[in-house]
Scaffold this active site. Structure first.
Site, PDB file in Angstrom:
ATOM      1  N   GLY A  15       0.776  -1.233   0.000  1.00 30.69           N
ATOM      2  CA  GLY A  15       0.000   0.000   0.000  1.00 30.69           C
ATOM      3  C   GLY A  15       0.807   1.282   0.000  1.00 30.69           C
ATOM      4  N   HIS A 113       0.537   1.264 -13.298  1.00 31.79           N
ATOM      5  CA  HIS A 113       1.311   0.102 -13.737  1.00 31.79           C
ATOM      6  C   HIS A 113       2.802   0.457 -13.696  1.00 31.79           C
ATOM      7  CE1 HIS A 113       2.220  -3.644 -15.653  1.00 31.79           C
ATOM      8  NE2 HIS A 113       3.041  -2.987 -16.453  1.00 31.79           N
TER       9      HIS A 113
HETATM   10  C1  GAR Z   1       3.320  -1.087  -7.386  1.00 30.59           C
HETATM   11  O1  GAR Z   1       4.600  -1.065  -7.959  1.00 30.59           O
HETATM   12  C2  GAR Z   1       2.257  -1.049  -8.459  1.00 30.59           C
HETATM   13  O2  GAR Z   1       2.595  -0.248  -9.552  1.00 30.59           O
HETATM   14  C3  GAR Z   1       2.198  -2.496  -8.861  1.00 30.59           C
HETATM   15  O3  GAR Z   1       2.299  -3.218  -7.648  1.00 30.59           O
HETATM   16  C4  GAR Z   1       3.045  -2.436  -6.710  1.00 30.59           C
HETATM   17  C5  GAR Z   1       2.222  -2.289  -5.460  1.00 30.59           C
HETATM   18  O4  GAR Z   1       2.912  -1.620  -4.438  1.00 30.59           O
HETATM   19  N1  GAR Z   1       1.014  -2.790  -9.601  1.00 30.59           N
HETATM   20  C6  GAR Z   1       0.959  -3.689 -10.572  1.00 30.59           C
HETATM   21  O5  GAR Z   1       1.899  -4.382 -10.883  1.00 30.59           O
HETATM   22  C7  GAR Z   1      -0.386  -3.777 -11.296  1.00 30.59           C
HETATM   23  N2  GAR Z   1      -0.231  -4.520 -12.499  1.00 30.59           N
HETATM   24  P1  GAR Z   1       2.143  -0.909  -3.241  1.00 30.59           P
HETATM   25  O6  GAR Z   1       1.170  -1.930  -2.643  1.00 30.59           O
HETATM   26  O7  GAR Z   1       3.244  -0.576  -2.261  1.00 30.59           O
HETATM   27  O8  GAR Z   1       1.444   0.309  -3.770  1.00 30.59           O
END
Ligand code: GAR
Length: 202
Positions: A15, A113
């Protein structure tokens, strides 16, 4: 239209992007929107704690507890609709939504993304995987993309992108962190701020 657009954030893990949105609302970058709901498809997600610490209503809604994808989506829709949500933000939400779901909220769902679409995107490219693929391919520039969500995974209209240089010695983890710091945590709150201003007519 309400004074502020109502935002729901869908999450699956740590998150940090949710935190960037919370911080942007607090600092006034997001001045026409309010995060009123956080939903996680993973009950152990630290993102749920971030929401609770910020005083935002947060729910874990799992496929397991709702008998699969259809029940899961029905439960999510009920929550979104009960709150009158204007904008749904997928912030590290690592589950694919059905065509039916995304069509129902046409141009009301956005996603962050961690690559420059159309590179390193689509089914299977989530979390660390786009960064592993970028390093394997040997590209010198990667980044992040904010886009509207449609029925094609990572295929919706692009809203904004930011490039990040790959450095010698980068690992998937160091690259992921730099893409977050230099791109994701900046362009996602900015896109949300802009869209919310459009929704409220500010
Ligand atoms: C982030 O890097 C986001 O861009 C990616 O997952 C991570 C979540 O981190 N999303 C994807 O890969 C969607 N295809 P977070 O929970 O710390 O925000």
């Amino acid at each position: 239209m309400a004074e502020k657009a109502k935002i729901a954030v869908l999450v699956s893990g740590g998150g940090t992007n949710l935190q960037a949105l919370i911080d942007a609302e607090r600092s006034g970058i997001i001045d026409s929107g309010e995060i009123v709901l956080v939903i996680s498809n993973n009950e152990g997600a630290y993102a749920l704690e971030r929401a609770e610490k910020a005083g935002i209503e947060a729910h874990a809604v799992t496929k397991r507890a709702h008998g699969g994808q259809a029940g899961f989506e029905a439960a999510v829709r009920e929550l979104l609709d009960s709150k009158g949500i204007d904008l749904i933000v997928l912030a590290g939400f690592l589950s694919i939504l059905s065509e039916d779901f995304v069509k129902h909220y046409d141009h009301r769902i956005i996603n962050i993304h961690p690559a420059l679409i159309p590179s390193f995107c689509g089914p299977g490219y989530y979390g660390l995987k786009p960064h592993i693929a970028a390093l394997e391919r040997g590209v010198k520039v990667t980044g992040a993309t904010v886009h509207y969500v449609n029925e094609i995974a990572d295929g919706g209209e692009i809203i904004s992108q930011k490039a990040v240089y790959i450095q010698d010695g980068d690992t998937p983890e160091t690259l992921q962190r730099r893409v977050m710091e230099e791109a994701e945590w900046i362009i996602l709150p900015q896109a949300v701020a802009d869209i919310c201003r459009g929704i409220v007519g500010a």
